[in-house]
Design a protein around this motif. Structure first.
Motif, PDB file in Angstrom:
ATOM      1  N   GLN A 136      41.805   0.940 -42.685  1.00  0.00           N
ATOM      2  CA  GLN A 136      41.770   0.221 -41.460  1.00  0.00           C
ATOM      3  C   GLN A 136      42.657   0.756 -40.875  1.00  0.00           C
ATOM      4  O   GLN A 136      43.990   1.438 -41.399  1.00  0.00           O
ATOM      5  CB  GLN A 136      41.516  -1.277 -41.890  1.00  0.00           C
ATOM      6  N   VAL A 137      42.171   1.168 -39.598  1.00  0.00           N
ATOM      7  CA  VAL A 137      42.359   1.719 -38.456  1.00  0.00           C
ATOM      8  C   VAL A 137      43.783   0.991 -37.519  1.00  0.00           C
ATOM      9  O   VAL A 137      43.642  -0.091 -38.135  1.00  0.00           O
ATOM     10  CB  VAL A 137      42.178   2.106 -37.761  1.00  0.00           C
ATOM     11  N   SER A 138      45.303   1.526 -37.580  1.00  0.00           N
ATOM     12  CA  SER A 138      45.720   1.030 -36.918  1.00  0.00           C
ATOM     13  C   SER A 138      45.817   0.530 -35.420  1.00  0.00           C
ATOM     14  O   SER A 138      44.550   0.677 -35.340  1.00  0.00           O
ATOM     15  CB  SER A 138      47.519   1.501 -36.862  1.00  0.00           C
ATOM     16  N   ASN A 139      46.841  -0.233 -34.520  1.00  0.00           N
ATOM     17  CA  ASN A 139      46.638  -0.925 -33.441  1.00  0.00           C
ATOM     18  C   ASN A 139      46.631   0.022 -32.328  1.00  0.00           C
ATOM     19  O   ASN A 139      47.564   0.832 -31.929  1.00  0.00           O
ATOM     20  CB  ASN A 139      47.734  -1.869 -33.320  1.00  0.00           C
ATOM     21  N   MET A 140      45.733   1.690 -32.233  1.00  0.00           N
ATOM     22  CA  MET A 140      45.425   2.248 -31.592  1.00  0.00           C
ATOM     23  C   MET A 140      45.925   2.137 -29.930  1.00  0.00           C
ATOM     24  O   MET A 140      46.332   3.296 -29.118  1.00  0.00           O
ATOM     25  CB  MET A 140      44.331   3.713 -32.377  1.00  0.00           C
ATOM     26  N   LEU A 141      45.294   1.132 -29.919  1.00  0.00           N
ATOM     27  CA  LEU A 141      45.818   1.477 -28.201  1.00  0.00           C
ATOM     28  C   LEU A 141      47.105   0.907 -27.991  1.00  0.00           C
ATOM     29  O   LEU A 141      46.871   1.046 -26.659  1.00  0.00           O
ATOM     30  CB  LEU A 141      44.695   0.022 -27.836  1.00  0.00           C
ATOM     31  N   GLU A 142      47.595   0.029 -27.977  1.00  0.00           N
ATOM     32  CA  GLU A 142      48.477  -0.040 -27.853  1.00  0.00           C
ATOM     33  C   GLU A 142      49.905   1.547 -28.047  1.00  0.00           C
ATOM     34  O   GLU A 142      50.439   1.650 -27.687  1.00  0.00           O
ATOM     35  CB  GLU A 142      49.220  -1.614 -28.765  1.00  0.00           C
ATOM     36  N   ILE A 143      49.482   2.201 -29.284  1.00  0.00           N
ATOM     37  CA  ILE A 143      50.577   3.095 -30.288  1.00  0.00           C
ATOM     38  C   ILE A 143      50.389   4.125 -29.054  1.00  0.00           C
ATOM     39  O   ILE A 143      51.142   4.802 -28.567  1.00  0.00           O
ATOM     40  CB  ILE A 143      50.228   3.019 -31.355  1.00  0.00           C
ATOM     41  N   ASN A 144      48.855   4.586 -28.210  1.00  0.00           N
ATOM     42  CA  ASN A 144      48.696   5.314 -27.614  1.00  0.00           C
ATOM     43  C   ASN A 144      49.170   5.427 -26.378  1.00  0.00           C
ATOM     44  O   ASN A 144      50.263   5.974 -25.251  1.00  0.00           O
ATOM     45  CB  ASN A 144      47.462   6.050 -27.117  1.00  0.00           C
ATOM     46  N   LYS A 145      49.457   4.090 -25.515  1.00  0.00           N
ATOM     47  CA  LYS A 145      50.157   3.026 -24.505  1.00  0.00           C
ATOM     48  C   LYS A 145      51.813   3.122 -24.823  1.00  0.00           C
ATOM     49  O   LYS A 145      51.813   4.116 -23.981  1.00  0.00           O
ATOM     50  CB  LYS A 145      49.722   1.314 -24.045  1.00  0.00           C
ATOM     51  N   ILE A 146      52.256   3.988 -25.913  1.00  0.00           N
ATOM     52  CA  ILE A 146      53.459   3.474 -25.965  1.00  0.00           C
ATOM     53  C   ILE A 146      53.941   5.105 -26.155  1.00  0.00           C
ATOM     54  O   ILE A 146      54.602   5.202 -25.312  1.00  0.00           O
ATOM     55  CB  ILE A 146      54.208   2.646 -27.146  1.00  0.00           C
ATOM     56  N   ALA A 147      53.019   5.634 -26.581  1.00  0.00           N
ATOM     57  CA  ALA A 147      53.408   7.171 -26.173  1.00  0.00           C
ATOM     58  C   ALA A 147      53.251   8.149 -25.178  1.00  0.00           C
ATOM     59  O   ALA A 147      54.286   8.746 -24.791  1.00  0.00           O
ATOM     60  CB  ALA A 147      52.105   7.564 -27.590  1.00  0.00           C
ATOM     61  N   GLU A 148      52.321   7.506 -24.686  1.00  0.00           N
ATOM     62  CA  GLU A 148      51.945   8.087 -23.150  1.00  0.00           C
ATOM     63  C   GLU A 148      53.385   7.553 -22.084  1.00  0.00           C
ATOM     64  O   GLU A 148      53.804   8.388 -21.333  1.00  0.00           O
ATOM     65  CB  GLU A 148      50.565   7.626 -22.228  1.00  0.00           C
ATOM     66  N   LYS A 149      53.339   6.639 -22.308  1.00  0.00           N
ATOM     67  CA  LYS A 149      55.102   6.089 -21.291  1.00  0.00           C
ATOM     68  C   LYS A 149      56.292   6.765 -21.833  1.00  0.00           C
ATOM     69  O   LYS A 149      56.768   7.047 -20.928  1.00  0.00           O
ATOM     70  CB  LYS A 149      55.303   4.130 -21.770  1.00  0.00           C
ATOM     71  N   HIS A 150      56.418   6.944 -23.157  1.00  0.00           N
ATOM     72  CA  HIS A 150      57.506   7.814 -23.091  1.00  0.00           C
ATOM     73  C   HIS A 150      56.985   9.191 -23.790  1.00  0.00           C
ATOM     74  O   HIS A 150      57.710  10.347 -24.445  1.00  0.00           O
ATOM     75  CB  HIS A 150      58.578   6.840 -24.843  1.00  0.00           C
ATOM     76  N   ASN A 151      56.196   9.764 -23.650  1.00  0.00           N
ATOM     77  CA  ASN A 151      55.455  11.421 -23.993  1.00  0.00           C
ATOM     78  C   ASN A 151      55.517  11.708 -24.815  1.00  0.00           C
ATOM     79  O   ASN A 151      56.413  12.979 -24.855  1.00  0.00           O
ATOM     80  CB  ASN A 151      56.531  12.199 -22.637  1.00  0.00           C
ATOM     81  N   LEU A 152      55.030  10.740 -25.670  1.00  0.00           N
ATOM     82  CA  LEU A 152      55.013  11.404 -27.335  1.00  0.00           C
ATOM     83  C   LEU A 152      53.594  11.270 -27.476  1.00  0.00           C
ATOM     84  O   LEU A 152      52.329  11.216 -27.092  1.00  0.00           O
ATOM     85  CB  LEU A 152      55.479   9.524 -28.111  1.00  0.00           C
ATOM     86  N   ILE A 153      53.926  12.663 -29.214  1.00  0.00           N
ATOM     87  CA  ILE A 153      51.994  12.963 -29.166  1.00  0.00           C
ATOM     88  C   ILE A 153      52.120  11.967 -31.043  1.00  0.00           C
ATOM     89  O   ILE A 153      53.148  10.993 -31.559  1.00  0.00           O
ATOM     90  CB  ILE A 153      52.953  14.449 -30.418  1.00  0.00           C
ATOM     91  N   VAL A 154      50.771  11.074 -30.437  1.00  0.00           N
ATOM     92  CA  VAL A 154      50.440  10.353 -31.646  1.00  0.00           C
ATOM     93  C   VAL A 154      49.825  11.555 -32.486  1.00  0.00           C
ATOM     94  O   VAL A 154      48.434  11.591 -32.595  1.00  0.00           O
ATOM     95  CB  VAL A 154      49.569   9.480 -30.998  1.00  0.00           C
ATOM     96  N   ILE A 155      50.109  11.030 -34.186  1.00  0.00           N
ATOM     97  CA  ILE A 155      49.128  11.955 -35.505  1.00  0.00           C
ATOM     98  C   ILE A 155      49.097  10.866 -36.125  1.00  0.00           C
ATOM     99  O   ILE A 155      49.266   9.753 -36.556  1.00  0.00           O
ATOM    100  CB  ILE A 155      50.269  12.684 -35.631  1.00  0.00           C
ATOM    101  N   GLU A 156      47.431  10.617 -36.015  1.00  0.00           N
ATOM    102  CA  GLU A 156      47.185   9.888 -36.983  1.00  0.00           C
ATOM    103  C   GLU A 156      47.017   9.531 -38.822  1.00  0.00           C
ATOM    104  O   GLU A 156      46.276  11.455 -38.135  1.00  0.00           O
ATOM    105  CB  GLU A 156      45.237   9.550 -36.731  1.00  0.00           C
ATOM    106  N   ASP A 157      47.958   9.349 -39.039  1.00  0.00           N
ATOM    107  CA  ASP A 157      47.382   9.810 -41.039  1.00  0.00           C
ATOM    108  C   ASP A 157      46.335   8.786 -41.083  1.00  0.00           C
ATOM    109  O   ASP A 157      46.820   7.836 -41.120  1.00  0.00           O
ATOM    110  CB  ASP A 157      48.425   9.622 -41.602  1.00  0.00           C
ATOM    111  N   ALA A 158      44.856   9.344 -41.195  1.00  0.00           N
ATOM    112  CA  ALA A 158      43.985   8.557 -41.458  1.00  0.00           C
ATOM    113  C   ALA A 158      43.480   9.934 -42.493  1.00  0.00           C
ATOM    114  O   ALA A 158      42.185   9.393 -42.977  1.00  0.00           O
ATOM    115  CB  ALA A 158      42.522   9.427 -40.302  1.00  0.00           C
ATOM    116  N   ALA A 159      44.785   9.482 -43.877  1.00  0.00           N
ATOM    117  CA  ALA A 159      43.689   9.851 -44.750  1.00  0.00           C
ATOM    118  C   ALA A 159      43.315   9.073 -45.910  1.00  0.00           C
ATOM    119  O   ALA A 159      42.195   9.498 -46.740  1.00  0.00           O
ATOM    120  CB  ALA A 159      45.611  10.471 -46.069  1.00  0.00           C
ATOM    121  N   GLN A 160      43.591   8.127 -45.383  1.00  0.00           N
ATOM    122  CA  GLN A 160      42.611   7.031 -45.971  1.00  0.00           C
ATOM    123  C   GLN A 160      41.335   6.093 -45.260  1.00  0.00           C
ATOM    124  O   GLN A 160      40.842   4.357 -45.463  1.00  0.00           O
ATOM    125  CB  GLN A 160      43.533   5.803 -47.182  1.00  0.00           C
ATOM    126  N   SER A 161      41.485   6.755 -44.431  1.00  0.00           N
ATOM    127  CA  SER A 161      40.131   5.688 -42.969  1.00  0.00           C
ATOM    128  C   SER A 161      39.166   6.618 -42.751  1.00  0.00           C
ATOM    129  O   SER A 161      38.949   6.783 -42.120  1.00  0.00           O
ATOM    130  CB  SER A 161      40.491   5.368 -42.227  1.00  0.00           C
TER     131      SER A 161
END
Length: 364
Positions: A136-161
């Protein structure tokens, strides 16, 4: 009754003729490294996920390394992730001499608690690496918003999904970069190690392709320090055949999970899937007290179980240098003491699920 936990043998037998033919074709053509079969798989993966670029590689671990190398993670950089996952997630961060920064998990999904991420960000934070645990995927909408706000990269570890969805979009197409594993026991598994990196960024895709081939841009010309991280052509042949039937396998897994949940819902803590998501059920993990005793009793009845994962990463010996201690992440620590995975594969029959569940309920 003797239950098979993952039933890899039947996964082969069901499509044996086509898999054997595909592997034989690779052997006859003697194109063992890269070549058309690997390109065919990458096209199929891209189409399945709905992403521009799929870059196959030698393992899910290599996929994580390639993703971080592509975004130029440096020694001392910090990457926020979960302490409740397989070690490769944080191990690869540490391997590049960056620092894993752990954030506790959500009590229901066991994925990273997105409400706690922002307080862990420092001026050294470069990326967030959520893990799509158990399918099951994490809360990507909220995580992407946080990343955009702080200029961070998001790398989804989707090894199981691989194949799971979040708001009708596929896992591996929800962030800057995503990584998956084709380890044999994964929902889509090959017959050895394998993995892939996904991105919609053209420049990152070209860099990842180069990095997996020792940083080479053309033969014997090396732009980057890279690695030997190519996917074996024989494994690509297997994955090409299995991918054709993958939606059916995911549907079967879901039916098995629904049956488990129906039988167990009033007896123990069963997996929780958010309404805006689907799971591919890499594991069906419940929570129990007296786990060791229950496991031994089930084993005597021919029912295998597993623990994913018994020790949170902040308490692993290899991460002692980070100074983690008992009590730092109470939810991850609590879940690690109670989690227990039941047999999960597309071939479990209703009779087998009832046998497992009935005997488990007697022990709870």
């Amino acid at each position: 009754m003797k239950i098979d936990f993952a039933n890899l043998g039947l996964a082969y037998q069901e499509h044996k003729e086509n898999i054997d033919a595909a592997m034989s074709d690779v052997l006859n053509k003697s194109s063992f490294i890269m070549g058309p079969i690997v390109l065919e798989l990458e096209d199929r993966l891209s189409n399945f996920v709905g992403v521009k670029h799929s870059i196959s590689c030698a393992s899910g671990t290599d996929a994580l390394l390639l993703a971080m190398m592509a975004v130029d993670i440096q020694p001392g950089d910090e990457i926020i992730t979960t302490p409740f996952t397989f070690i490769a997630t944080a191990e690869t961060i540490a391997f590049l001499k960056a620092k894993p920064v752990f954030v506790d998990i959500d009590e229901k999904t066991y994925n990273i608690d997105s409400s706690k991420i922002e307080e862990a960000i420092t001026d050294r934070t470069k990326a967030i690496m959520p893990v799509s645990l158990f399918g099951q995927v994490s809360n990507m909408l909220e995580i992407n918003k946080i990343a955009e706000k702080h200029n961070l990269i998001v790398i989804e570890d989707a090894a199981q999904s691989f194949g799971a969805t979040y708001e009708n979009k596929k896992s591996c197409n929800l962030s800057h970069i995503a990584c998956t594993s084709f380890f044999p026991a994964k929902p889509l598994g090959c017959f050895g190690d394998g993995g892939a990196v996904f991105t919609n960024d053209d420049e990152l895709a070209e860099k990842i392709k180069s990095l997996r081939l020792h940083g080479q841009t053309k033969r014997y010309h090396h732009k980057y320090i890279g690695m030997g991280g190519r996917l074996d052509a024989l494994q690509a042949a297997v994955l090409n055949e299995k991918l054709k039937h993958y939606n059916v396998d995911v549907s079967r897994r879901n039916n098995v999970a629904l049956k488990y949940s129906e039988l167990l819902k009033n007896h123990t803590i069963i997996p929780f899937v958010e309404q805006d998501r689907t799971s591919v059920w890499a594991q069906y993990s419940i929570r129990v007290k007296n786990r060791s005793e229950i496991q031994e009793s089930l084993k005597s009845l021919g029912i295998p179980t597993a623990v994913h994962y018994p020790v949170p990463l902040h308490l692993q010996e290899c991460f002692n240098y980070l100074g983690g201690k008992q009590g730092d992440f109470p939810m991850a620590e609590k879940v690690s003491q109670e989690i227990m995975s039941l047999p999960m594969n597309p071939y479990l029959t209703e009779e087998e699920v009832e046998y497992i569940s009935t005997n488990l309920i007697k022990l709870l």
